[in-house]
Design a protein around this motif. Structure first.
Motif, PDB file in Angstrom:
ATOM      1  N   LEU A 183       0.815  -1.215   0.000  1.00  0.00           N
ATOM      2  CA  LEU A 183       0.000   0.000   0.000  1.00  0.00           C
ATOM      3  C   LEU A 183       0.853   1.273   0.000  1.00  0.00           C
ATOM      4  CD1 LEU A 183      -2.849   1.138  -0.012  1.00  0.00           C
ATOM      5  CD2 LEU A 183      -2.843   1.013   2.486  1.00  0.00           C
ATOM      6  N   PRO A 184       1.802   1.437   0.926  1.00  0.00           N
ATOM      7  CA  PRO A 184       2.580   2.695   0.920  1.00  0.00           C
ATOM      8  C   PRO A 184       3.423   2.880  -0.335  1.00  0.00           C
ATOM      9  CG  PRO A 184       3.421   1.168   2.574  1.00  0.00           C
ATOM     10  CD  PRO A 184       2.138   0.599   2.097  1.00  0.00           C
ATOM     11  N   VAL A 185       4.041   1.802  -0.824  1.00  0.00           N
ATOM     12  CA  VAL A 185       4.850   1.938  -2.036  1.00  0.00           C
ATOM     13  C   VAL A 185       3.965   2.287  -3.227  1.00  0.00           C
ATOM     14  CG1 VAL A 185       6.393   0.755  -3.641  1.00  0.00           C
ATOM     15  CG2 VAL A 185       6.639   0.388  -1.186  1.00  0.00           C
ATOM     16  N   SER A 186       2.778   1.677  -3.289  1.00  0.00           N
ATOM     17  CA  SER A 186       1.875   1.946  -4.410  1.00  0.00           C
ATOM     18  C   SER A 186       1.372   3.386  -4.394  1.00  0.00           C
ATOM     19  CB  SER A 186       0.692   0.980  -4.379  1.00  0.00           C
ATOM     20  OG  SER A 186       1.118  -0.341  -4.616  1.00  0.00           O
ATOM     21  N   ILE A 187       1.163   3.951  -3.219  1.00  0.00           N
ATOM     22  CA  ILE A 187       0.729   5.354  -3.145  1.00  0.00           C
ATOM     23  C   ILE A 187       1.803   6.277  -3.714  1.00  0.00           C
ATOM     24  CG2 ILE A 187       0.217   7.242  -1.551  1.00  0.00           C
ATOM     25  CD1 ILE A 187      -1.191   5.159   0.233  1.00  0.00           C
ATOM     26  N   VAL A 188       3.039   6.070  -3.287  1.00  0.00           N
ATOM     27  CA  VAL A 188       4.142   6.894  -3.806  1.00  0.00           C
ATOM     28  C   VAL A 188       4.321   6.671  -5.306  1.00  0.00           C
ATOM     29  CG1 VAL A 188       6.618   7.327  -3.659  1.00  0.00           C
ATOM     30  CG2 VAL A 188       5.301   6.895  -1.571  1.00  0.00           C
ATOM     31  N   TYR A 189       4.244   5.437  -5.718  1.00  0.00           N
ATOM     32  CA  TYR A 189       4.399   5.058  -7.127  1.00  0.00           C
ATOM     33  C   TYR A 189       3.294   5.702  -7.978  1.00  0.00           C
ATOM     34  CZ  TYR A 189       5.552   1.698 -10.920  1.00  0.00           C
ATOM     35  OH  TYR A 189       5.932   1.091 -12.091  1.00  0.00           O
ATOM     36  N   LEU A 191       1.605   8.418  -7.318  1.00  0.00           N
ATOM     37  CA  LEU A 191       1.851   9.868  -7.406  1.00  0.00           C
ATOM     38  C   LEU A 191       2.922  10.181  -8.442  1.00  0.00           C
ATOM     39  CD1 LEU A 191       1.727  10.802  -3.605  1.00  0.00           C
ATOM     40  CD2 LEU A 191       0.012  11.342  -5.359  1.00  0.00           C
ATOM     41  N   PHE A 192       3.953   9.340  -8.510  1.00  0.00           N
ATOM     42  CA  PHE A 192       4.984   9.507  -9.541  1.00  0.00           C
ATOM     43  C   PHE A 192       4.374   9.373 -10.936  1.00  0.00           C
ATOM     44  CE2 PHE A 192       7.557   6.900 -12.471  1.00  0.00           C
ATOM     45  CZ  PHE A 192       8.534   7.827 -12.803  1.00  0.00           C
ATOM     46  N   LEU A 193       3.514   8.373 -11.125  1.00  0.00           N
ATOM     47  CA  LEU A 193       2.893   8.168 -12.431  1.00  0.00           C
ATOM     48  C   LEU A 193       1.985   9.338 -12.803  1.00  0.00           C
ATOM     49  CD1 LEU A 193       2.030   4.352 -12.219  1.00  0.00           C
ATOM     50  CD2 LEU A 193       3.862   5.415 -13.558  1.00  0.00           C
ATOM     51  N   ILE A 194       1.242   9.850 -11.818  1.00  0.00           N
ATOM     52  CA  ILE A 194       0.379  11.008 -12.078  1.00  0.00           C
ATOM     53  C   ILE A 194       1.225  12.202 -12.528  1.00  0.00           C
ATOM     54  CG2 ILE A 194      -1.145  12.698 -10.982  1.00  0.00           C
ATOM     55  CD1 ILE A 194      -2.112  10.358  -9.161  1.00  0.00           C
ATOM     56  N   ALA A 195       2.358  12.408 -11.865  1.00  0.00           N
ATOM     57  CA  ALA A 195       3.246  13.513 -12.239  1.00  0.00           C
ATOM     58  C   ALA A 195       3.800  13.345 -13.651  1.00  0.00           C
ATOM     59  CB  ALA A 195       4.392  13.611 -11.234  1.00  0.00           C
TER      60      ALA A 195
END
Length: 567
Positions: A183-189, A191-195
């Motif tokens: 879950l935490p890695v996917s949230i950061v990941y 956000l990177f993809l959205i950027a």
């Protein structure tokens, strides 16, 4: 082939090797149930789950109880997803007003995502609502990945424990893996993809006017959140039909590189976790060395063939590598690397159409899966599959040199060898049996787009992908029929759970054994000789079992191509 292509491959491996130890240490903390920096924030959530479900995380389970709880959990998730897909038209979160998913397709999809296969006989953007994508499918991307890692932890405990009756608690393992890793890695990941330009919205579509003045409806949705966990959890299901070849799933060379890293990073880390669990990190590095050797061999062949291109097209004056079915923004090297990565792991996401690869270039992804996807494998599934081969390798070594078959301090006896053979035999029996059936019956022959060797290869690839829980395809096969949806569903279920149960039985038996201290009669399992033996056993078993089918498919296809014949 170019120097830039090889530098891409070298950089990819270098970064993964640098991440192996830190990722492995984080996984080891979860394996042991120790506190992590995230416990301060997520600890209350974890304890709340346990109270709500009435679970004691400290109450450990024997292998049978662990297996039963795992099977019931996955069966319940499958039925839940089937209900969501069948009721899609009546549920909210459906801005495009999509109809309910047909019964045979809903069953196939529910099994597919439960088994971490994510085979898709449909176009996601025109079949699944936003709610179905998030609740029915992305949910599985987390929980099927957590199940795989939990099962790997159970086998690690089998090797590590001494005269123990238990191998852990399935519910505690799954909860900790999901909360403190996925879950935490996917949230950061995400956000990177959205950027980087990947959409994340509840809107269904946007209407646009093209440069030519035509009207076009552009599908949108919660793409980034699904993309992150599909890669990290080696799931592979695409929000869009074109999967990671779609610019909304994989917009740039940077996202392409990060996606490849995320497919492999947990598999690499789990090898180090195994070494830590058995108190000898050399064991984990030896396994990783064997995996990397197999992976590099596959990359070399695939890149060589795709860069060489098609001699028939060369004869027509079209020079260069094989760009058919590939995105120009990635090119030959990144496409070939992605194909090998996604099939060496059980991911199945694609940034190019494998059906359009050269015959031998397409053989590599196929053979990766036929090896049981142990080259790195799916999260958890790769390492426990590899350890089954390690048990056979130790046994074979003992027969050849007259030494006691032992592995990481546990004596390997007939029970472990029989169960390992049983688990490994599932793959060829299901793949070859179902391929043979579909190659002679009318509903099966109606599926391939091509005739001859390539059409046979399309059928072979489909059942290989399903049984190996990969999900990629030679897309020329029309698989959205009751026949293929039904048989592929059976193949996916067998390929997942008919291997897991014998593996858990091995874990339970090993945990109950007394440790055997190494002696002069023990076969060393950390050096180059052991790595070579592991690679040899895997290739011999895969080669002897599947060579005839490969000869009828990709190899015959290649020989026809060099004679100037195209199908």
């Amino acid at each position: 082939m170019t120097i830039q292509g090889w530098l891409l491959i070298a950089a990819f491996l270098a970064i993964l090797l640098a991440l192996t130890k830190p990722v492995g240490l984080w996984l080891f903390a979860l394996y042991e149930g120790r506190r992590t920096p995230l416990h301060a924030l997520l600890g209350p959530v974890e304890r709340g789950f346990y109270r709500l479900a009435g679970i004691d995380p400290d109450a450990e389970q024997g292998w049978r109880r662990y297996a039963i709880h795992m099977l019931l959990f996955n069966a319940a998730l499958m039925l839940f997803t089937y209900a969501v897909l069948r009721g899609q038209a009546l549920l909210p979160g459906n801005p495009l007003g999509l109809a309910a998913v047909p019964g045979h397709l809903a069953a196939n999809t529910a099994i597919s995502f439960t088994t971490n296969t994510n085979w898709q006989s449909y176009a996601g953007e025109s079949t699944m609502s936003n709610l179905s994508q998030m609740l029915g499918l992305t949910l599985h991307n987390f929980l099927s990945a957590a199940t795989g890692i939990a099962l790997a932890f159970a086998l690690f405990r089998g090797f590590a424990r001494r005269e123990a009756a238990t191998i852990g608690n399935f519910w505690a393992d799954c909860t900790r893996i999901t909360l403190y890793l996925l879950l935490p890695v996917s949230i950061v990941y995400a956000l990177f993809l959205i950027a980087c330009g990947v959409p994340q919205t509840l809107a269904g579509a946007i209407d646009l006017t093209t440069l030519e003045g035509a009207k076009q409806s552009l599908a949108l949705g919660p793409v980034a959140s699904q993309e992150a966990i599909k890669m990290l959890g080696t799931n592979g299901g695409g929000f869009f039909n074109a999967n990671s070849a779609h610019p909304f799933e994989n917009p740039t060379g940077l996202t392409n590189f990060v996606q490849m890293l995320s497919i492999f990073v947990l598999g690499f880390g789990l090898t180090f976790t195994f070494g830590k669990a058995v108190k000898d990190t050399r064991q984990g590095w030896a396994i990783l060395a064997a995996m990397v050797l197999l992976f590099l061999a596959g990359v070399a062949v695939a890149y060589w063939q795709e860069a060489a291109g098609n001699p028939v097209l060369h004869g027509l004056g079209v020079a260069g590598g094989n760009m058919e079915g590939k995105e120009v923004r990635f090119g030959v090297a990144a496409s070939a690397l992605f194909a090998v990565v996604t099939t060496a792991a059980s991911c199945g996401a694609v940034n190019a159409m494998h059906d359009s690869f050269t015959a031998l270039g397409g053989l590599v992804p196929l053979f990766n899966m036929q090896l049981g996807e142990v080259v790195v494998g799916g999260v958890g599934a790769g390492i426990y599959g590899f350890l089954l081969f390690a048990l056979l390798a130790v046994f074979v070594a003992g027969l050849m040199v007259g030494r006691t078959p032992e592995y990481v301090g546990k004596k390997i006896e007939s029970r472990e060898v029989k169960l390992a053979v049983l688990a490994i035999a599932v793959l060829p029996l299901a793949i070859l049996g179902l391929t043979a059936l579909s190659s002679v019956v009318a509903p099966g022959l109606a599926g391939p787009l091509n005739k001859g060797p390539h059409g046979f290869g399309e059928i072979l690839y489909a059942f290989t992908s399903a049984v190996a829980n990969n999900g990629s395809a030679f897309a020329g096969l029309t698989a959205s029929t009751p026949y293929y949806d039904g048989l592929l569903g059976v193949a996916m279920w067998v390929g997942r759970f008919f291997i897991i149960v014998p593996m858990l039985a091995i874990a339970g038996g090993l945990a109950a054994k007394k440790p055997v201290p190494p002696s002069a009669g023990s076969f060393p399992t950390t050096g180059p000789l052991w790595v070579g033996l592991l690679v040899g056993i895997i290739l011999i078993l895969g080669g002897l079992t599947f060579l005839p089918s490969l000869a009828l498919g990709p190899i015959a296809d290649h020989l026809a191509m060099i004679r100037g014949q195209l199908f």
